[in-house]
Design a protein around this motif. Structure first.
Motif, mmCIF file in Angstrom:
data_model
loop_
_atom_site.group_PDB
_atom_site.id
_atom_site.type_symbol
_atom_site.label_atom_id
_atom_site.label_comp_id
_atom_site.label_asym_id
_atom_site.label_seq_id
_atom_site.Cartn_x
_atom_site.Cartn_y
_atom_site.Cartn_z
ATOM 1 N N TYR A 159 40.495 46.983 21.014
ATOM 2 C CA TYR A 159 40.713 47.352 19.612
ATOM 3 C C TYR A 159 39.635 48.342 19.199
ATOM 4 O O TYR A 159 38.606 48.483 19.862
ATOM 5 N N ALA A 160 39.893 49.041 18.105
ATOM 6 C CA ALA A 160 38.957 50.038 17.595
ATOM 7 C C ALA A 160 38.016 49.418 16.575
ATOM 8 O O ALA A 160 38.306 48.365 15.994
ATOM 9 N N GLY A 161 36.902 50.106 16.344
ATOM 10 C CA GLY A 161 35.919 49.610 15.396
ATOM 11 C C GLY A 161 36.478 49.444 13.990
ATOM 12 O O GLY A 161 36.178 48.459 13.303
ATOM 13 N N GLU A 162 37.313 50.387 13.559
ATOM 14 C CA GLU A 162 37.893 50.291 12.218
ATOM 15 C C GLU A 162 38.860 49.122 12.121
ATOM 16 O O GLU A 162 38.980 48.494 11.066
ATOM 17 N N ASN A 163 39.564 48.831 13.223
ATOM 18 C CA ASN A 163 40.441 47.657 13.241
ATOM 19 C C ASN A 163 39.627 46.385 13.029
ATOM 20 O O ASN A 163 40.045 45.481 12.282
ATOM 21 N N ALA A 164 38.471 46.315 13.685
ATOM 22 C CA ALA A 164 37.610 45.141 13.537
ATOM 23 C C ALA A 164 37.083 45.025 12.107
ATOM 24 O O ALA A 164 37.041 43.936 11.532
ATOM 25 N N PHE A 165 36.681 46.159 11.538
ATOM 26 C CA PHE A 165 36.166 46.154 10.165
ATOM 27 C C PHE A 165 37.247 45.710 9.183
ATOM 28 O O PHE A 165 37.006 44.887 8.294
ATOM 29 N N ASP A 166 38.460 46.240 9.360
ATOM 30 C CA ASP A 166 39.566 45.876 8.470
ATOM 31 C C ASP A 166 39.902 44.391 8.599
ATOM 32 O O ASP A 166 40.248 43.737 7.600
ATOM 33 N N ALA A 167 39.815 43.852 9.814
ATOM 34 C CA ALA A 167 40.100 42.435 10.022
ATOM 35 C C ALA A 167 39.085 41.563 9.280
ATOM 36 O O ALA A 167 39.445 40.554 8.666
ATOM 37 N N CYS A 168 37.827 41.958 9.336
ATOM 38 C CA CYS A 168 36.789 41.218 8.611
ATOM 39 C C CYS A 168 37.073 41.223 7.107
ATOM 40 O O CYS A 168 36.994 40.182 6.438
ATOM 41 N N ALA A 169 37.403 42.402 6.598
ATOM 42 C CA ALA A 169 37.690 42.518 5.167
ATOM 43 C C ALA A 169 38.917 41.681 4.780
ATOM 44 O O ALA A 169 38.957 41.078 3.702
ATOM 45 N N ARG A 170 39.913 41.627 5.675
ATOM 46 C CA ARG A 170 41.129 40.857 5.394
ATOM 47 C C ARG A 170 40.823 39.364 5.305
ATOM 48 O O ARG A 170 41.330 38.668 4.419
ATOM 49 N N VAL A 171 39.995 38.870 6.200
ATOM 50 C CA VAL A 171 39.637 37.448 6.186
ATOM 51 C C VAL A 171 38.966 37.082 4.862
ATOM 52 O O VAL A 171 39.285 36.055 4.251
ATOM 53 N N ILE A 172 38.050 37.920 4.405
ATOM 54 C CA ILE A 172 37.369 37.665 3.131
ATOM 55 C C ILE A 172 38.359 37.740 1.976
ATOM 56 O O ILE A 172 38.377 36.881 1.076
ATOM 57 N N LYS A 173 39.210 38.770 1.980
ATOM 58 C CA LYS A 173 40.190 38.961 0.898
ATOM 59 C C LYS A 173 41.144 37.784 0.796
ATOM 60 O O LYS A 173 41.572 37.407 -0.298
#
Length: 254
Positions: A159-173
Motif C-alpha cells: 500500500y502507499a503512504g497516503e493510503n495508510a494516512f487515510d486509513a488512520c484518519a478513517r479510524v478516528i473519524k
C-alpha cells in the motif's frame, strides 16, 4: 501485559492492562519481509476451530486474575481479514466477557471493559469497521510501519503512504481510538524519513503510538537480504537517537 501509554512531566501517567490473544499470520494476504510471527509465538498459524478453543482456554486461565478495567486484545495476523464468521465468533466471546454474561463472562467477572484488535491500513473498509463497531471494539491498532513510499516499497507492504494516512484518519473519524504502529529502521528507511513519520503521526492525533525497531529474524526474507548485504540494520547508536527524538516529540504532543 501492561502498556504504559504516556509518561511525561507534562502528562499524568496512565496505565492500561491489556490481555493479548495472539493469532499468528491468520488473515494475512502475504508474509512481509520482516515477519516471523510463527517463530516469535512458537506456533504455526492455527485453524479457525483451534483459535476459538484457544481463546476459551486462555480466558478460563486468566479470568480469576484479570485486573479491573482491562482490555481484551486480538494481536498478530490481520484481524479484519479473518473470515467474517470467525471474526464474529471471537468478538461474541469477547463481548460476553466484557459484559460479564455467559459462562466465560462469569469466569472473568466482567472485568474486561473494552476490546481492541490490530490490523493493516488496507484492511479497514467501512464494512470492516462497521462489524467491529457492532461488537463494541473500542481501539484499533494499525500496523502502518511507515508513511514513507520508499520504505513501504522496499518492505513490500502493498500500500502507499497516503493510503495508510487515510486509513488512520478513517479510524478516528469512525469514532475508534487509534494506535499507530511504526517500525523505525525498516528496509529503505532513512532517519529523516522516520522523523517525518513521527510528524505525520503527531498531525493525526492518535490515542497512542507503538515503536517497533526493525530487527532481523532468522527465517525471514529480511535475513536473506542481510546475508546478501542488501539490507543493513540501523546500529544501536542511531536507533537510540531516533527513538529518543520520537519519544520526546510524541510525549510533548500528548
Amino acid at each position: 501485559m501492561q502498556d504504559f501509554y504516556s509518561f511525561s512531566p507534562l502528562l499524568k501517567p496512565e496505565t492500561r492492562h491489556i490481555y493479548p490473544v495472539f493469532i499468528p499470520f491468520v488473515g494475512c494476504r502475504k508474509r512481509c519481509v520482516f515477519c516471523a510471527q510463527t517463530l516469535q509465538t512458537g506456533r504455526q498459524a492455527p485453524a479457525s476451530e483451534q483459535i476459538e478453543a484457544d481463546l476459551r482456554n486462555y480466558l478460563r486461565a486468566v479470568g480469576p486474575s484479570v485486573s479491573p478495567d482491562s482490555e481484551l486484545a486480538f494481536f498478530g495476523g490481520t484481524f479484519t481479514l479473518l473470515p467474517q464468521n470467525l471474526q464474529r465468533r471471537l468478538l461474541e466471546l469477547g463481548g460476553a466477557v466484557k459484559s460479564g454474561g455467559a459462562e466465560l463472562g462469569e469466569v472473568c467477572k466482567g472485568r474486561f471493559t473494552a476490546l481492541r484488535c490490530s490490523t493493516r491500513p488496507d484492511a479497514v473498509s467501512s464494512v470492516q469497521l462497521a462489524l467491529l463497531r457492532e461488537y463494541g471494539v473500542k481501539t484499533i491498532e494499525l500496523g502502518v510501519q511507515s508513511f514513507d513510499e520508499r520504505s513501504l516499497r522496499a518492505s513490500d507492504r502493498g500500500y502507499a503512504g497516503e493510503n495508510a494516512f487515510d486509513a488512520c484518519a478513517r479510524v478516528i473519524k469512525e469514532g475508534f481510538e487509534l494506535v499507530v504502529q511504526l517500525m523505525p529502521g525498516m528496509p529503505g528507511q532513512s532517519a529523516d524519513a522516520f522523523r517525518k513519520d513521527i510528524e505525520r503521526v503527531v498531525g493525526l492525533g492518535p490515542r497512542a503510538v507503538r515503536l517497533y525497531p526493525c530487527v532481523v529474524i532468522e527465517g525471514t526474507e529480511l535475513a536473506r537480504r542481510w546475508r546478501a548485504e542488501e539490507y543493513r540494520p540501523w546500529n544501536l547508536e542511531r536507533t537510540v537517537d531516533e527513538l529518543s527524538f520520537a519519544l520526546l516529540r510524541l510525549n510533548l504532543a500528548g
